[in-house]
Design an enzyme around this catalytic site. Structure first.
Site, PDB file in Angstrom:
ATOM      1  N   HIS A 122      25.763  -3.238 -19.180  1.00 15.73           N
ATOM      2  CA  HIS A 122      24.486  -3.514 -19.856  1.00 15.73           C
ATOM      3  C   HIS A 122      23.976  -4.856 -19.312  1.00 15.73           C
ATOM      4  O   HIS A 122      23.865  -5.842 -20.046  1.00 15.73           O
ATOM      5  CB  HIS A 122      24.681  -3.523 -21.376  1.00 15.73           C
ATOM      6  CG  HIS A 122      23.413  -3.378 -22.175  1.00 15.73           C
ATOM      7  ND1 HIS A 122      23.257  -2.431 -23.165  1.00 15.73           N
ATOM      8  CD2 HIS A 122      22.247  -4.058 -22.146  1.00 15.73           C
ATOM      9  CE1 HIS A 122      22.053  -2.539 -23.719  1.00 15.73           C
ATOM     10  NE2 HIS A 122      21.422  -3.534 -23.113  1.00 15.73           N
ATOM     11  N   ASN A 292      16.846   5.853 -24.338  1.00 12.69           N
ATOM     12  CA  ASN A 292      16.403   4.770 -25.222  1.00 12.69           C
ATOM     13  C   ASN A 292      14.896   4.853 -25.349  1.00 12.69           C
ATOM     14  O   ASN A 292      14.181   4.909 -24.338  1.00 12.69           O
ATOM     15  CB  ASN A 292      16.778   3.414 -24.636  1.00 12.69           C
ATOM     16  CG  ASN A 292      18.288   3.223 -24.527  1.00 12.69           C
ATOM     17  OD1 ASN A 292      19.061   4.027 -25.057  1.00 12.69           O
ATOM     18  ND2 ASN A 292      18.697   2.168 -23.850  1.00 12.69           N
TER      19      ASN A 292
HETATM   20  C1  GBH Z   1      16.394  -2.230 -24.491  1.00 13.48           C
HETATM   21  O1  GBH Z   1      15.491  -2.413 -23.452  1.00 13.48           O
HETATM   22  C2  GBH Z   1      17.701  -2.870 -24.127  1.00 13.48           C
HETATM   23  O2  GBH Z   1      18.654  -1.901 -23.766  1.00 13.48           O
HETATM   24  C3  GBH Z   1      18.255  -3.787 -25.175  1.00 13.48           C
HETATM   25  O3  GBH Z   1      19.242  -4.596 -24.627  1.00 13.48           O
HETATM   26  C4  GBH Z   1      17.145  -4.585 -25.797  1.00 13.48           C
HETATM   27  O4  GBH Z   1      17.591  -5.562 -26.683  1.00 13.48           O
HETATM   28  C5  GBH Z   1      16.254  -3.612 -26.514  1.00 13.48           C
HETATM   29  O5  GBH Z   1      15.825  -2.594 -25.688  1.00 13.48           O
HETATM   30  C6  GBH Z   1      15.018  -4.251 -27.142  1.00 13.48           C
HETATM   31  O6  GBH Z   1      14.192  -4.775 -26.153  1.00 13.48           O
HETATM   32  O7  GBH Z   1       5.606  -4.423 -22.697  1.00 13.48           O
HETATM   33  O8  GBH Z   1       4.425  -2.594 -23.729  1.00 13.48           O
HETATM   34  O9  GBH Z   1       4.875  -2.557 -21.327  1.00 13.48           O
HETATM   35  C7  GBH Z   1      14.129  -2.182 -23.747  1.00 13.48           C
HETATM   36  C8  GBH Z   1      13.365  -1.602 -22.576  1.00 13.48           C
HETATM   37  C9  GBH Z   1      11.375  -1.640 -21.322  1.00 13.48           C
HETATM   38  C10 GBH Z   1      11.194  -1.374 -23.675  1.00 13.48           C
HETATM   39  C11 GBH Z   1      10.004  -2.198 -21.253  1.00 13.48           C
HETATM   40  C12 GBH Z   1       9.763  -1.887 -23.632  1.00 13.48           C
HETATM   41  C13 GBH Z   1       7.930  -2.537 -22.146  1.00 13.48           C
HETATM   42  C14 GBH Z   1       6.804  -2.123 -23.030  1.00 13.48           C
HETATM   43  N1  GBH Z   1      11.974  -1.964 -22.598  1.00 13.48           N
HETATM   44  N2  GBH Z   1       9.151  -1.757 -22.322  1.00 13.48           N
HETATM   45  S1  GBH Z   1       5.323  -2.975 -22.658  1.00 13.48           S
END
Ligand code: GBH
Length: 450
Positions: A122, A292
């Site tokens: 991770h 996720n």
């Molecule tokens: C996860 O990643 C992780 O696995 C975890 O470690 C983390 O704490 C958790 O989520 C919360 O963040 O800005 O509107 O374009 C999250 C993956 C990818 C989700 C990017 C949101 C961007 C949305 N993220 N995405 S935006």
């Protein structure tokens, strides 16, 4: 319409965390530094200068935290293993004390009737491996398989669900393309190589599992459905690029043995022609896929946006979380049905889903009232139930997250926990969402009926 929201009888309810976000004591008992340890101590990279030195102090308080899980009635707990605790140099010498920590955690979970679900990576790559090129080095696939083998030998007698990588997209996008996350590189030439080696590593880890393990292994992707901002051909093409880049790039390599053609369009000459043989390694059969889900994106064409030429459009008059992400549960259903349509009927787990909202100060002995997070959970569990009704083979759900924790470069201010954590005292307090989730687990969803 009255409708029962009971989930399938064997549906698996859990919560998730990750090592660097909760453990603290990153260098204890002979552990080597990870790239997150380095990044968090690089001035200017972390909000509020936060770091993972203490975090939730879970490394020392894990027994208490297992009792919090038990109070929720969790059936499963998804955690990640810090590679550099186990192999301080990333390869070679095993640090038995690091292995022992995870072995004790697994025993504690099992004694409390909670099934462990272990993620091998991770994001916290051993710093020593970054010094050897990290995910840009083709040997990273072998490094990962070596480490994975050590953990399979140590824990597969007790751990029945394994994942190779969590969200490789975040590593490539934040770590190698935009430089916002560790190791902080910003290169459109490096990003495709990181992607490819991550997926080779995942495949090599699965191969090692077939030789050493007896249970189930998969890989975890973050999926964010993309919807066009208008019907213009430009916006529709931009949406396809954004979708291929985030949602198909990694899953295609793992499940189809190829990359979507849009990546060549996006990266141009920076997207290499990878050796055809590599796809035999990336496409190893998985026992399940973990997905996720947090939000969706509405996308418009934008020639100035590097390198996608596409940008998200913020929607008016809807709820956004504290991380700025739109609350849009329909996309959760859409994601699950889309995944089945593209990749076939693979058993799925939702390995993360949750929301950051502002929490009011905690009064002594209280429950933290978090109505927006509670509403997010209700809506998303219903949307997930709908996907099951539509025929998606969904085995379980892990809430993100058990505890408020270090939200990577955003620091401790963004709180995703079912339990509130006072980082000054390490006191944990349940939020109203934790109470709802415990009832959901107890009734297998019936409490969600309106
Ligand atoms: C996860 O990643 C992780 O696995 C975890 O470690 C983390 O704490 C958790 O989520 C919360 O963040 O800005 O509107 O374009 C999250 C993956 C990818 C989700 C990017 C949101 C961007 C949305 N993220 N995405 S935006």
């Amino acid at each position: 319409m009255t409708q029962s929201l009971r989930f399938p009888p064997d549906f698996h309810w859990g919560a998730a965390t990750s090592a660097y976000q909760i453990e603290g004591s990153p260098l204890a008992d002979g552990a080597g530094p990870s790239i997150w340890e380095r990044f968090a101590h690089t001035p200017g990279m972390m909000a509020n200068n936060d770091n993972g030195d203490i975090a939730c102090d879970h490394y020392r308080r894990y027994k208490d935290d297992v009792q919090l899980m038990r109070a929720l009635g969790l059936q499963g707990y998804r955690f990640s293993i810090a590679w550099s605790r186990v192999l301080p140099e990333g390869t070679g010498r095993i640090n038995q004390k690091g292995v022992d920590f995870y072995s004790r955690l697994v025993d504690e979970l099992l004694e409390n009737g909670i099934a462990p679900n272990a993620t091998l990576f991770h994001w916290d790559l051993p710093a020593a491996l970054d010094d050897r090129g990290g995910w840009l080095n083709r040997d990273s696939a072998h490094w990962f398989a070596e480490y994975a083998g050590v953990m399979f030998k140590a824990l597969d007698d007790r751990v029945k669900l394994w994942s190779t990588l969590n969200e490789p997209w975040v590593v490539t996008d934040g770590g190698y393309l935009h430089g916002t996350l560790a190791p902080g590189h910003r290169s459109k030439y490096e990003a495709p190589i990181a992607t490819h080696n991550l997926m080779r590593a995942s495949g090599a880890g699965i191969q090692a599992y077939r030789a050493l393990g007896k249970h189930q292994i998969g890989v975890v992707f973050n999926i964010e459905p993309k919807y066009p901002a208008s019907n213009s051909p430009e916006d529709i093409a931009a949406t396809k690029r954004a979708h291929a880049y985030m949602n198909e790039q990694f899953a295609d390599a793992a499940l189809l043995g190829s990359y979507p053609p849009e990546l060549k369009e996006i990266f141009g000459p920076a997207w290499p022609d990878f050796p055809e043989d590599d796809f035999k390694l990336t496409k190893q059969p998985v026992d399940f896929v973990g997905l996720n889900y947090y939000t969706r994106a509405v996308v418009k064409n934008n020639p100035d946006a590097y390198p996608l030429k596409a940008s998200p459009v913020r929607q008016p008059n809807v709820t956004h979380t504290e991380t700025g992400w739109e609350v849009f549960e329909q996309a959760f259903t859409d994601m699950l049905t889309w995944f089945k349509g593209r990749y076939g009927d693979i058993p799925l787990y939702v390995t993360e889903n949750g929301s950051a909202f502002y929490d009011p100060p905690v009064a002594e002995g209280d429950v933290v009232e978090d109505p927006l997070r509670t509403s997010y959970l209700r809506k998303h569990l219903k949307a997930m139930h709908h996907a099951i009704e539509l025929g998606v083979n969904l085995k379980g759900y892990y809430a993100w997250s058990l505890l408020d924790n270090l939200e990577w470069s955003l620091g401790f201010a963004k709180r995703f926990g079912l339990y509130h954590v006072d980082f000054a005292t390490q006191k944990r307090t349940p939020k109203a969402t934790a109470k709802l989730y415990a009832q959901v687990i107890e009734s297998n969803g019936a409490v969600l009926d309106d």
